[in-house]
Write an enzyme that holds these catalytic residues in place. Sequence first.
Site, PDB file in Angstrom:
ATOM      1  N   CYS A 170      -6.886  -9.224  14.076  1.00 41.94           N
ATOM      2  CA  CYS A 170      -8.110  -9.598  14.768  1.00 41.94           C
ATOM      3  C   CYS A 170      -8.201  -8.777  16.053  1.00 41.94           C
ATOM      4  O   CYS A 170      -7.197  -8.458  16.678  1.00 41.94           O
ATOM      5  CB  CYS A 170      -8.205 -11.066  15.141  1.00 41.94           C
ATOM      6  SG  CYS A 170      -8.215 -12.158  13.732  1.00 41.94           S
ATOM      7  N   ARG A 177      -7.832  -3.591  13.158  1.00 48.61           N
ATOM      8  CA  ARG A 177      -7.064  -4.820  13.370  1.00 48.61           C
ATOM      9  C   ARG A 177      -7.455  -5.931  12.400  1.00 48.61           C
ATOM     10  O   ARG A 177      -6.827  -7.002  12.381  1.00 48.61           O
ATOM     11  CB  ARG A 177      -7.251  -5.327  14.799  1.00 48.61           C
ATOM     12  CG  ARG A 177      -6.807  -4.335  15.853  1.00 48.61           C
ATOM     13  CD  ARG A 177      -7.058  -4.885  17.229  1.00 48.61           C
ATOM     14  NE  ARG A 177      -6.197  -5.992  17.538  1.00 48.61           N
ATOM     15  CZ  ARG A 177      -4.986  -5.888  18.077  1.00 48.61           C
ATOM     16  NH1 ARG A 177      -4.512  -4.695  18.356  1.00 48.61           N
ATOM     17  NH2 ARG A 177      -4.266  -6.957  18.332  1.00 48.61           N
ATOM     18  N   TRP A 184      -9.217 -10.887  10.777  1.00 48.96           N
ATOM     19  CA  TRP A 184      -8.282 -10.881   9.643  1.00 48.96           C
ATOM     20  C   TRP A 184      -7.884 -12.338   9.471  1.00 48.96           C
ATOM     21  O   TRP A 184      -7.187 -12.901  10.312  1.00 48.96           O
ATOM     22  CB  TRP A 184      -7.073 -10.012   9.943  1.00 48.96           C
ATOM     23  CG  TRP A 184      -6.165  -9.802   8.764  1.00 48.96           C
ATOM     24  CD1 TRP A 184      -6.264  -8.833   7.821  1.00 48.96           C
ATOM     25  CD2 TRP A 184      -5.010 -10.578   8.411  1.00 48.96           C
ATOM     26  NE1 TRP A 184      -5.251  -8.958   6.901  1.00 48.96           N
ATOM     27  CE2 TRP A 184      -4.464 -10.019   7.233  1.00 48.96           C
ATOM     28  CE3 TRP A 184      -4.390 -11.695   8.962  1.00 48.96           C
ATOM     29  CZ2 TRP A 184      -3.332 -10.532   6.607  1.00 48.96           C
ATOM     30  CZ3 TRP A 184      -3.265 -12.215   8.342  1.00 48.96           C
ATOM     31  CH2 TRP A 184      -2.741 -11.629   7.169  1.00 48.96           C
ATOM     32  N   ASN A 244      -8.076 -13.772  19.649  1.00 47.82           N
ATOM     33  CA  ASN A 244      -7.055 -13.066  18.872  1.00 47.82           C
ATOM     34  C   ASN A 244      -5.738 -13.792  19.114  1.00 47.82           C
ATOM     35  O   ASN A 244      -5.292 -13.874  20.261  1.00 47.82           O
ATOM     36  CB  ASN A 244      -6.963 -11.603  19.330  1.00 47.82           C
ATOM     37  CG  ASN A 244      -5.755 -10.877  18.758  1.00 47.82           C
ATOM     38  OD1 ASN A 244      -5.184 -10.027  19.406  1.00 47.82           O
ATOM     39  ND2 ASN A 244      -5.358 -11.210  17.553  1.00 47.82           N
ATOM     40  N   GLY A 245      -5.150 -14.315  18.045  1.00 46.62           N
ATOM     41  CA  GLY A 245      -3.883 -15.043  18.181  1.00 46.62           C
ATOM     42  C   GLY A 245      -3.857 -16.212  17.216  1.00 46.62           C
ATOM     43  O   GLY A 245      -4.673 -16.283  16.292  1.00 46.62           O
ATOM     44  N   GLU A 279      10.011   4.190   1.450  1.00 46.90           N
ATOM     45  CA  GLU A 279       8.737   4.464   2.114  1.00 46.90           C
ATOM     46  C   GLU A 279       7.703   4.987   1.100  1.00 46.90           C
ATOM     47  O   GLU A 279       6.521   4.652   1.179  1.00 46.90           O
ATOM     48  CB  GLU A 279       8.954   5.459   3.265  1.00 46.90           C
ATOM     49  CG  GLU A 279       7.705   5.867   4.017  1.00 46.90           C
ATOM     50  CD  GLU A 279       6.958   4.723   4.672  1.00 46.90           C
ATOM     51  OE1 GLU A 279       7.422   3.572   4.635  1.00 46.90           O
ATOM     52  OE2 GLU A 279       5.853   4.982   5.183  1.00 46.90           O
ATOM     53  N   LYS A 308       4.101   3.165   0.623  1.00 49.43           N
ATOM     54  CA  LYS A 308       2.864   3.891   0.892  1.00 49.43           C
ATOM     55  C   LYS A 308       1.950   3.853  -0.325  1.00 49.43           C
ATOM     56  O   LYS A 308       0.763   3.605  -0.206  1.00 49.43           O
ATOM     57  CB  LYS A 308       3.223   5.336   1.264  1.00 49.43           C
ATOM     58  CG  LYS A 308       2.323   6.012   2.216  1.00 49.43           C
ATOM     59  CD  LYS A 308       2.618   5.774   3.676  1.00 49.43           C
ATOM     60  CE  LYS A 308       2.754   4.354   4.060  1.00 49.43           C
ATOM     61  NZ  LYS A 308       3.158   4.115   5.417  1.00 49.43           N
ATOM     62  N   GLU A 351       0.520   0.164  -1.037  1.00 50.69           N
ATOM     63  CA  GLU A 351      -0.404  -0.454  -0.085  1.00 50.69           C
ATOM     64  C   GLU A 351      -1.799   0.134  -0.139  1.00 50.69           C
ATOM     65  O   GLU A 351      -2.767  -0.567   0.141  1.00 50.69           O
ATOM     66  CB  GLU A 351       0.149  -0.443   1.344  1.00 50.69           C
ATOM     67  CG  GLU A 351       0.224   0.901   2.005  1.00 50.69           C
ATOM     68  CD  GLU A 351       0.655   0.799   3.472  1.00 50.69           C
ATOM     69  OE1 GLU A 351       1.363   1.686   3.931  1.00 50.69           O
ATOM     70  OE2 GLU A 351       0.271  -0.171   4.141  1.00 50.69           O
ATOM     71  N   HIS A 391      21.673  -0.782 -13.500  1.00 55.29           N
ATOM     72  CA  HIS A 391      22.110  -2.181 -13.359  1.00 55.29           C
ATOM     73  C   HIS A 391      20.959  -3.149 -13.594  1.00 55.29           C
ATOM     74  O   HIS A 391      21.059  -4.317 -13.225  1.00 55.29           O
ATOM     75  CB  HIS A 391      22.741  -2.397 -11.978  1.00 55.29           C
ATOM     76  CG  HIS A 391      23.982  -1.587 -11.781  1.00 55.29           C
ATOM     77  ND1 HIS A 391      25.167  -1.862 -12.435  1.00 55.29           N
ATOM     78  CD2 HIS A 391      24.206  -0.466 -11.053  1.00 55.29           C
ATOM     79  CE1 HIS A 391      26.076  -0.962 -12.095  1.00 55.29           C
ATOM     80  NE2 HIS A 391      25.516  -0.096 -11.265  1.00 55.29           N
ATOM     81  N   LYS A 416      -3.803  -3.501  10.594  1.00 54.50           N
ATOM     82  CA  LYS A 416      -2.873  -2.550  11.195  1.00 54.50           C
ATOM     83  C   LYS A 416      -1.801  -3.233  12.045  1.00 54.50           C
ATOM     84  O   LYS A 416      -0.633  -2.897  11.956  1.00 54.50           O
ATOM     85  CB  LYS A 416      -3.683  -1.571  12.051  1.00 54.50           C
ATOM     86  CG  LYS A 416      -2.853  -0.478  12.683  1.00 54.50           C
ATOM     87  CD  LYS A 416      -2.702   0.673  11.746  1.00 54.50           C
ATOM     88  CE  LYS A 416      -1.813   1.765  12.292  1.00 54.50           C
ATOM     89  NZ  LYS A 416      -1.022   2.370  11.209  1.00 54.50           N
TER      90      LYS A 416
HETATM   91  C1  F6R Z   1       2.785   0.505   6.307  1.00 49.38           C
HETATM   92  C2  F6R Z   1       2.595  -0.064   7.634  1.00 49.38           C
HETATM   93  C3  F6R Z   1       3.330  -1.296   7.974  1.00 49.38           C
HETATM   94  C4  F6R Z   1       3.864  -1.209   9.408  1.00 49.38           C
HETATM   95  C5  F6R Z   1       4.492  -2.546   9.810  1.00 49.38           C
HETATM   96  C6  F6R Z   1       5.102  -2.483  11.201  1.00 49.38           C
HETATM   97  O1  F6R Z   1       2.078   1.694   6.147  1.00 49.38           O
HETATM   98  O2  F6R Z   1       1.860   0.455   8.426  1.00 49.38           O
HETATM   99  O3  F6R Z   1       4.361  -1.545   7.078  1.00 49.38           O
HETATM  100  O4  F6R Z   1       4.788  -0.179   9.480  1.00 49.38           O
HETATM  101  O5  F6R Z   1       3.524  -3.550   9.772  1.00 49.38           O
HETATM  102  O6  F6R Z   1       4.135  -2.218  12.162  1.00 49.38           O
HETATM  103  P1  F6R Z   1       4.525  -1.704  13.589  1.00 49.38           P
HETATM  104  O7  F6R Z   1       5.153  -0.371  13.441  1.00 49.38           O
HETATM  105  O8  F6R Z   1       3.233  -1.649  14.330  1.00 49.38           O
HETATM  106  O9  F6R Z   1       5.481  -2.702  14.172  1.00 49.38           O
END
Ligand code: F6R
Length: 597
Positions: free
Chosen positions: A2, A27, A74, A98-99, A469, A473, A476, A492, A592
Amino acid sequence: MCGIYGYCGRGEALAPVLEGLSRLEYRGYDSAGVAFFDAQGEIKTLKTTGRVQNLIAMAAGQEDAGTAIAHTRWATHGGISVKNAHPHTAGRVTLVHNGIIENFRELRAELNYTPVSDTDTEIMAALIDSEYRNDPVQAILAAQKRLKGSYALAILFSDRPGCIFTVRRESPLALMQTETGCFLSSDPSTFPQCGEYYVPDEHTVAEIIPEGMRFFAGAAQKLELAATNRTQGREGHEHYMLKEILEEPETIRRTVNRYITADGRVDFSCDGVEDSLFDVKRINVVACGTAMHAGLVAAHYFRKIAGVEVTSFIASEFCDAGVRVEPDSLTIFVSQSGETADTLAALRSVKAQGGKVLAIINRQGTVMERECGHVLHTSCGPEIAVASTKAFTAQIAVLYLTAIRMAALRGLLDAAGEKAETAALCAAESIARETLKLRPAIIRMADEIHTAKDVFFLGRAVDYAIACEGALKLKEISYIHAESIAAGELKHGTISLIEPGVPSVCFLTQETTRSRVLLSVQEVLSRGGSVYLFTTGDMQGVEDVENLTVCRMPVEKGFSAVYAEAVCLQLLAYETAKRMGLPIDTPRNLAKSVTVA
Ligand code: F6R
């Protein structure tokens, strides 16, 4: 999660507020709303589900009197609907939040309040209204005493046109005075200009009027927004994610140069991080998602270069696992946003145990930065696409610098050795740049895998960390089920899922793992699976494997190859999701900054 935005000034408020809100959309993007004073001094509220763009269309033709607050959501409490979208109003109070308010049910009962929405937010409007006796500041201060949880609030009182009040606890909030009026935002990088801005201390009430801001019951920290930290547009790129991948050579260079001296030594003194912090026997790395994978990669550096034992933790598991923080350990928190709730909770737990802490953060002026004290910076500028890319390579680079510094302090690297290591790190910029040229080959791979239901990512040692990773990637942003497997672990259990048509992506950059990784590749191929192998230019023996699709990266064997692998896996995810026509920068259900635990 948010975002809140607001403006109080001369001229109209709706246009700058909705423009700012669009920059804050990373956000959360399931609904949006705005409240403003109209020409008659009445508060008007507009809300919609979906993107800020819908709200902009809705607000067309509306006239305002220079004061507006807005929200992009969000959903946490209450589904995605117009009634749950912010702003929320009760009596004379309209607010955006926001919170998370933890005691919203208790407050509803105490106030005997029947809410319109299902949110935890609405009750705060009722609470502040119930405390309001013509003094907004006193009403907010009194209400705060009864609130449990986190909040950044922007509040309008119906009998106070031309005025916004704000208050925060844990959640981020920044204020900026410009020539025309004052802005508020969850993220300073979304302000319309560079320069001074303020972060109010927790519980401090700010009164914002066109001429400036006043703080009550506390103060605010003054900070500077540099041009590189302001949110820019996509600059002609179709998606922020691609723009941010293409920026990686430059963001790696900026990040690394900040900490390397002219004679090739690592020096963190520009950020006030002293060598004594590294006088430890153990390292814990704590983070979430992509940042956690940077920790997994770095664990290999710390062991190999600095001879120090490392454990990487998923932040959300750290507290529940009851990890005892040893006095001779340093816990490193890695976060792009500096506000991830699980990482913050782990930081607080380590600090409460008296442990040594260090954070690696990208965004400026964050809660994590203030609470941690010792901070190293990744100099990536704002990362807007939900999928983290440039922050990942920069985090790896800073962790590598940390490992080099520790090795030097422990006498494992002399001056020449340290210089050789930093020189290798400086080459990461050109490795990333050269790797971007593989895009056409990666597009061909994406053409093949975009129809898959499952994709497996394989690797050993540091390449397994990279595989983790790669899988994250891809899943998501493409919504394809992707799973990372330590190559040796395949037999296994997971190999039962391999059948004709199932693709695997494999990373191989270390000579020590070569024969065993190629054996795993053979095992997959023998069961009809297809394998795409990312390997270094000098890796021997891969052409002997039949039916293997090989992508040679412009790098030699060794740790530097992770920068090439990172760019490849990011491009692969990007091109696959693009091929599928998906909303790459704003994938479903994600946001994000994950500010809820
Ligand atoms: C994946 C992604 C998330 C962040 C995770 C941590 O592409 O962006 O997995 O890496 O939410 O976020 P930060 O780095 O902001 O603590």
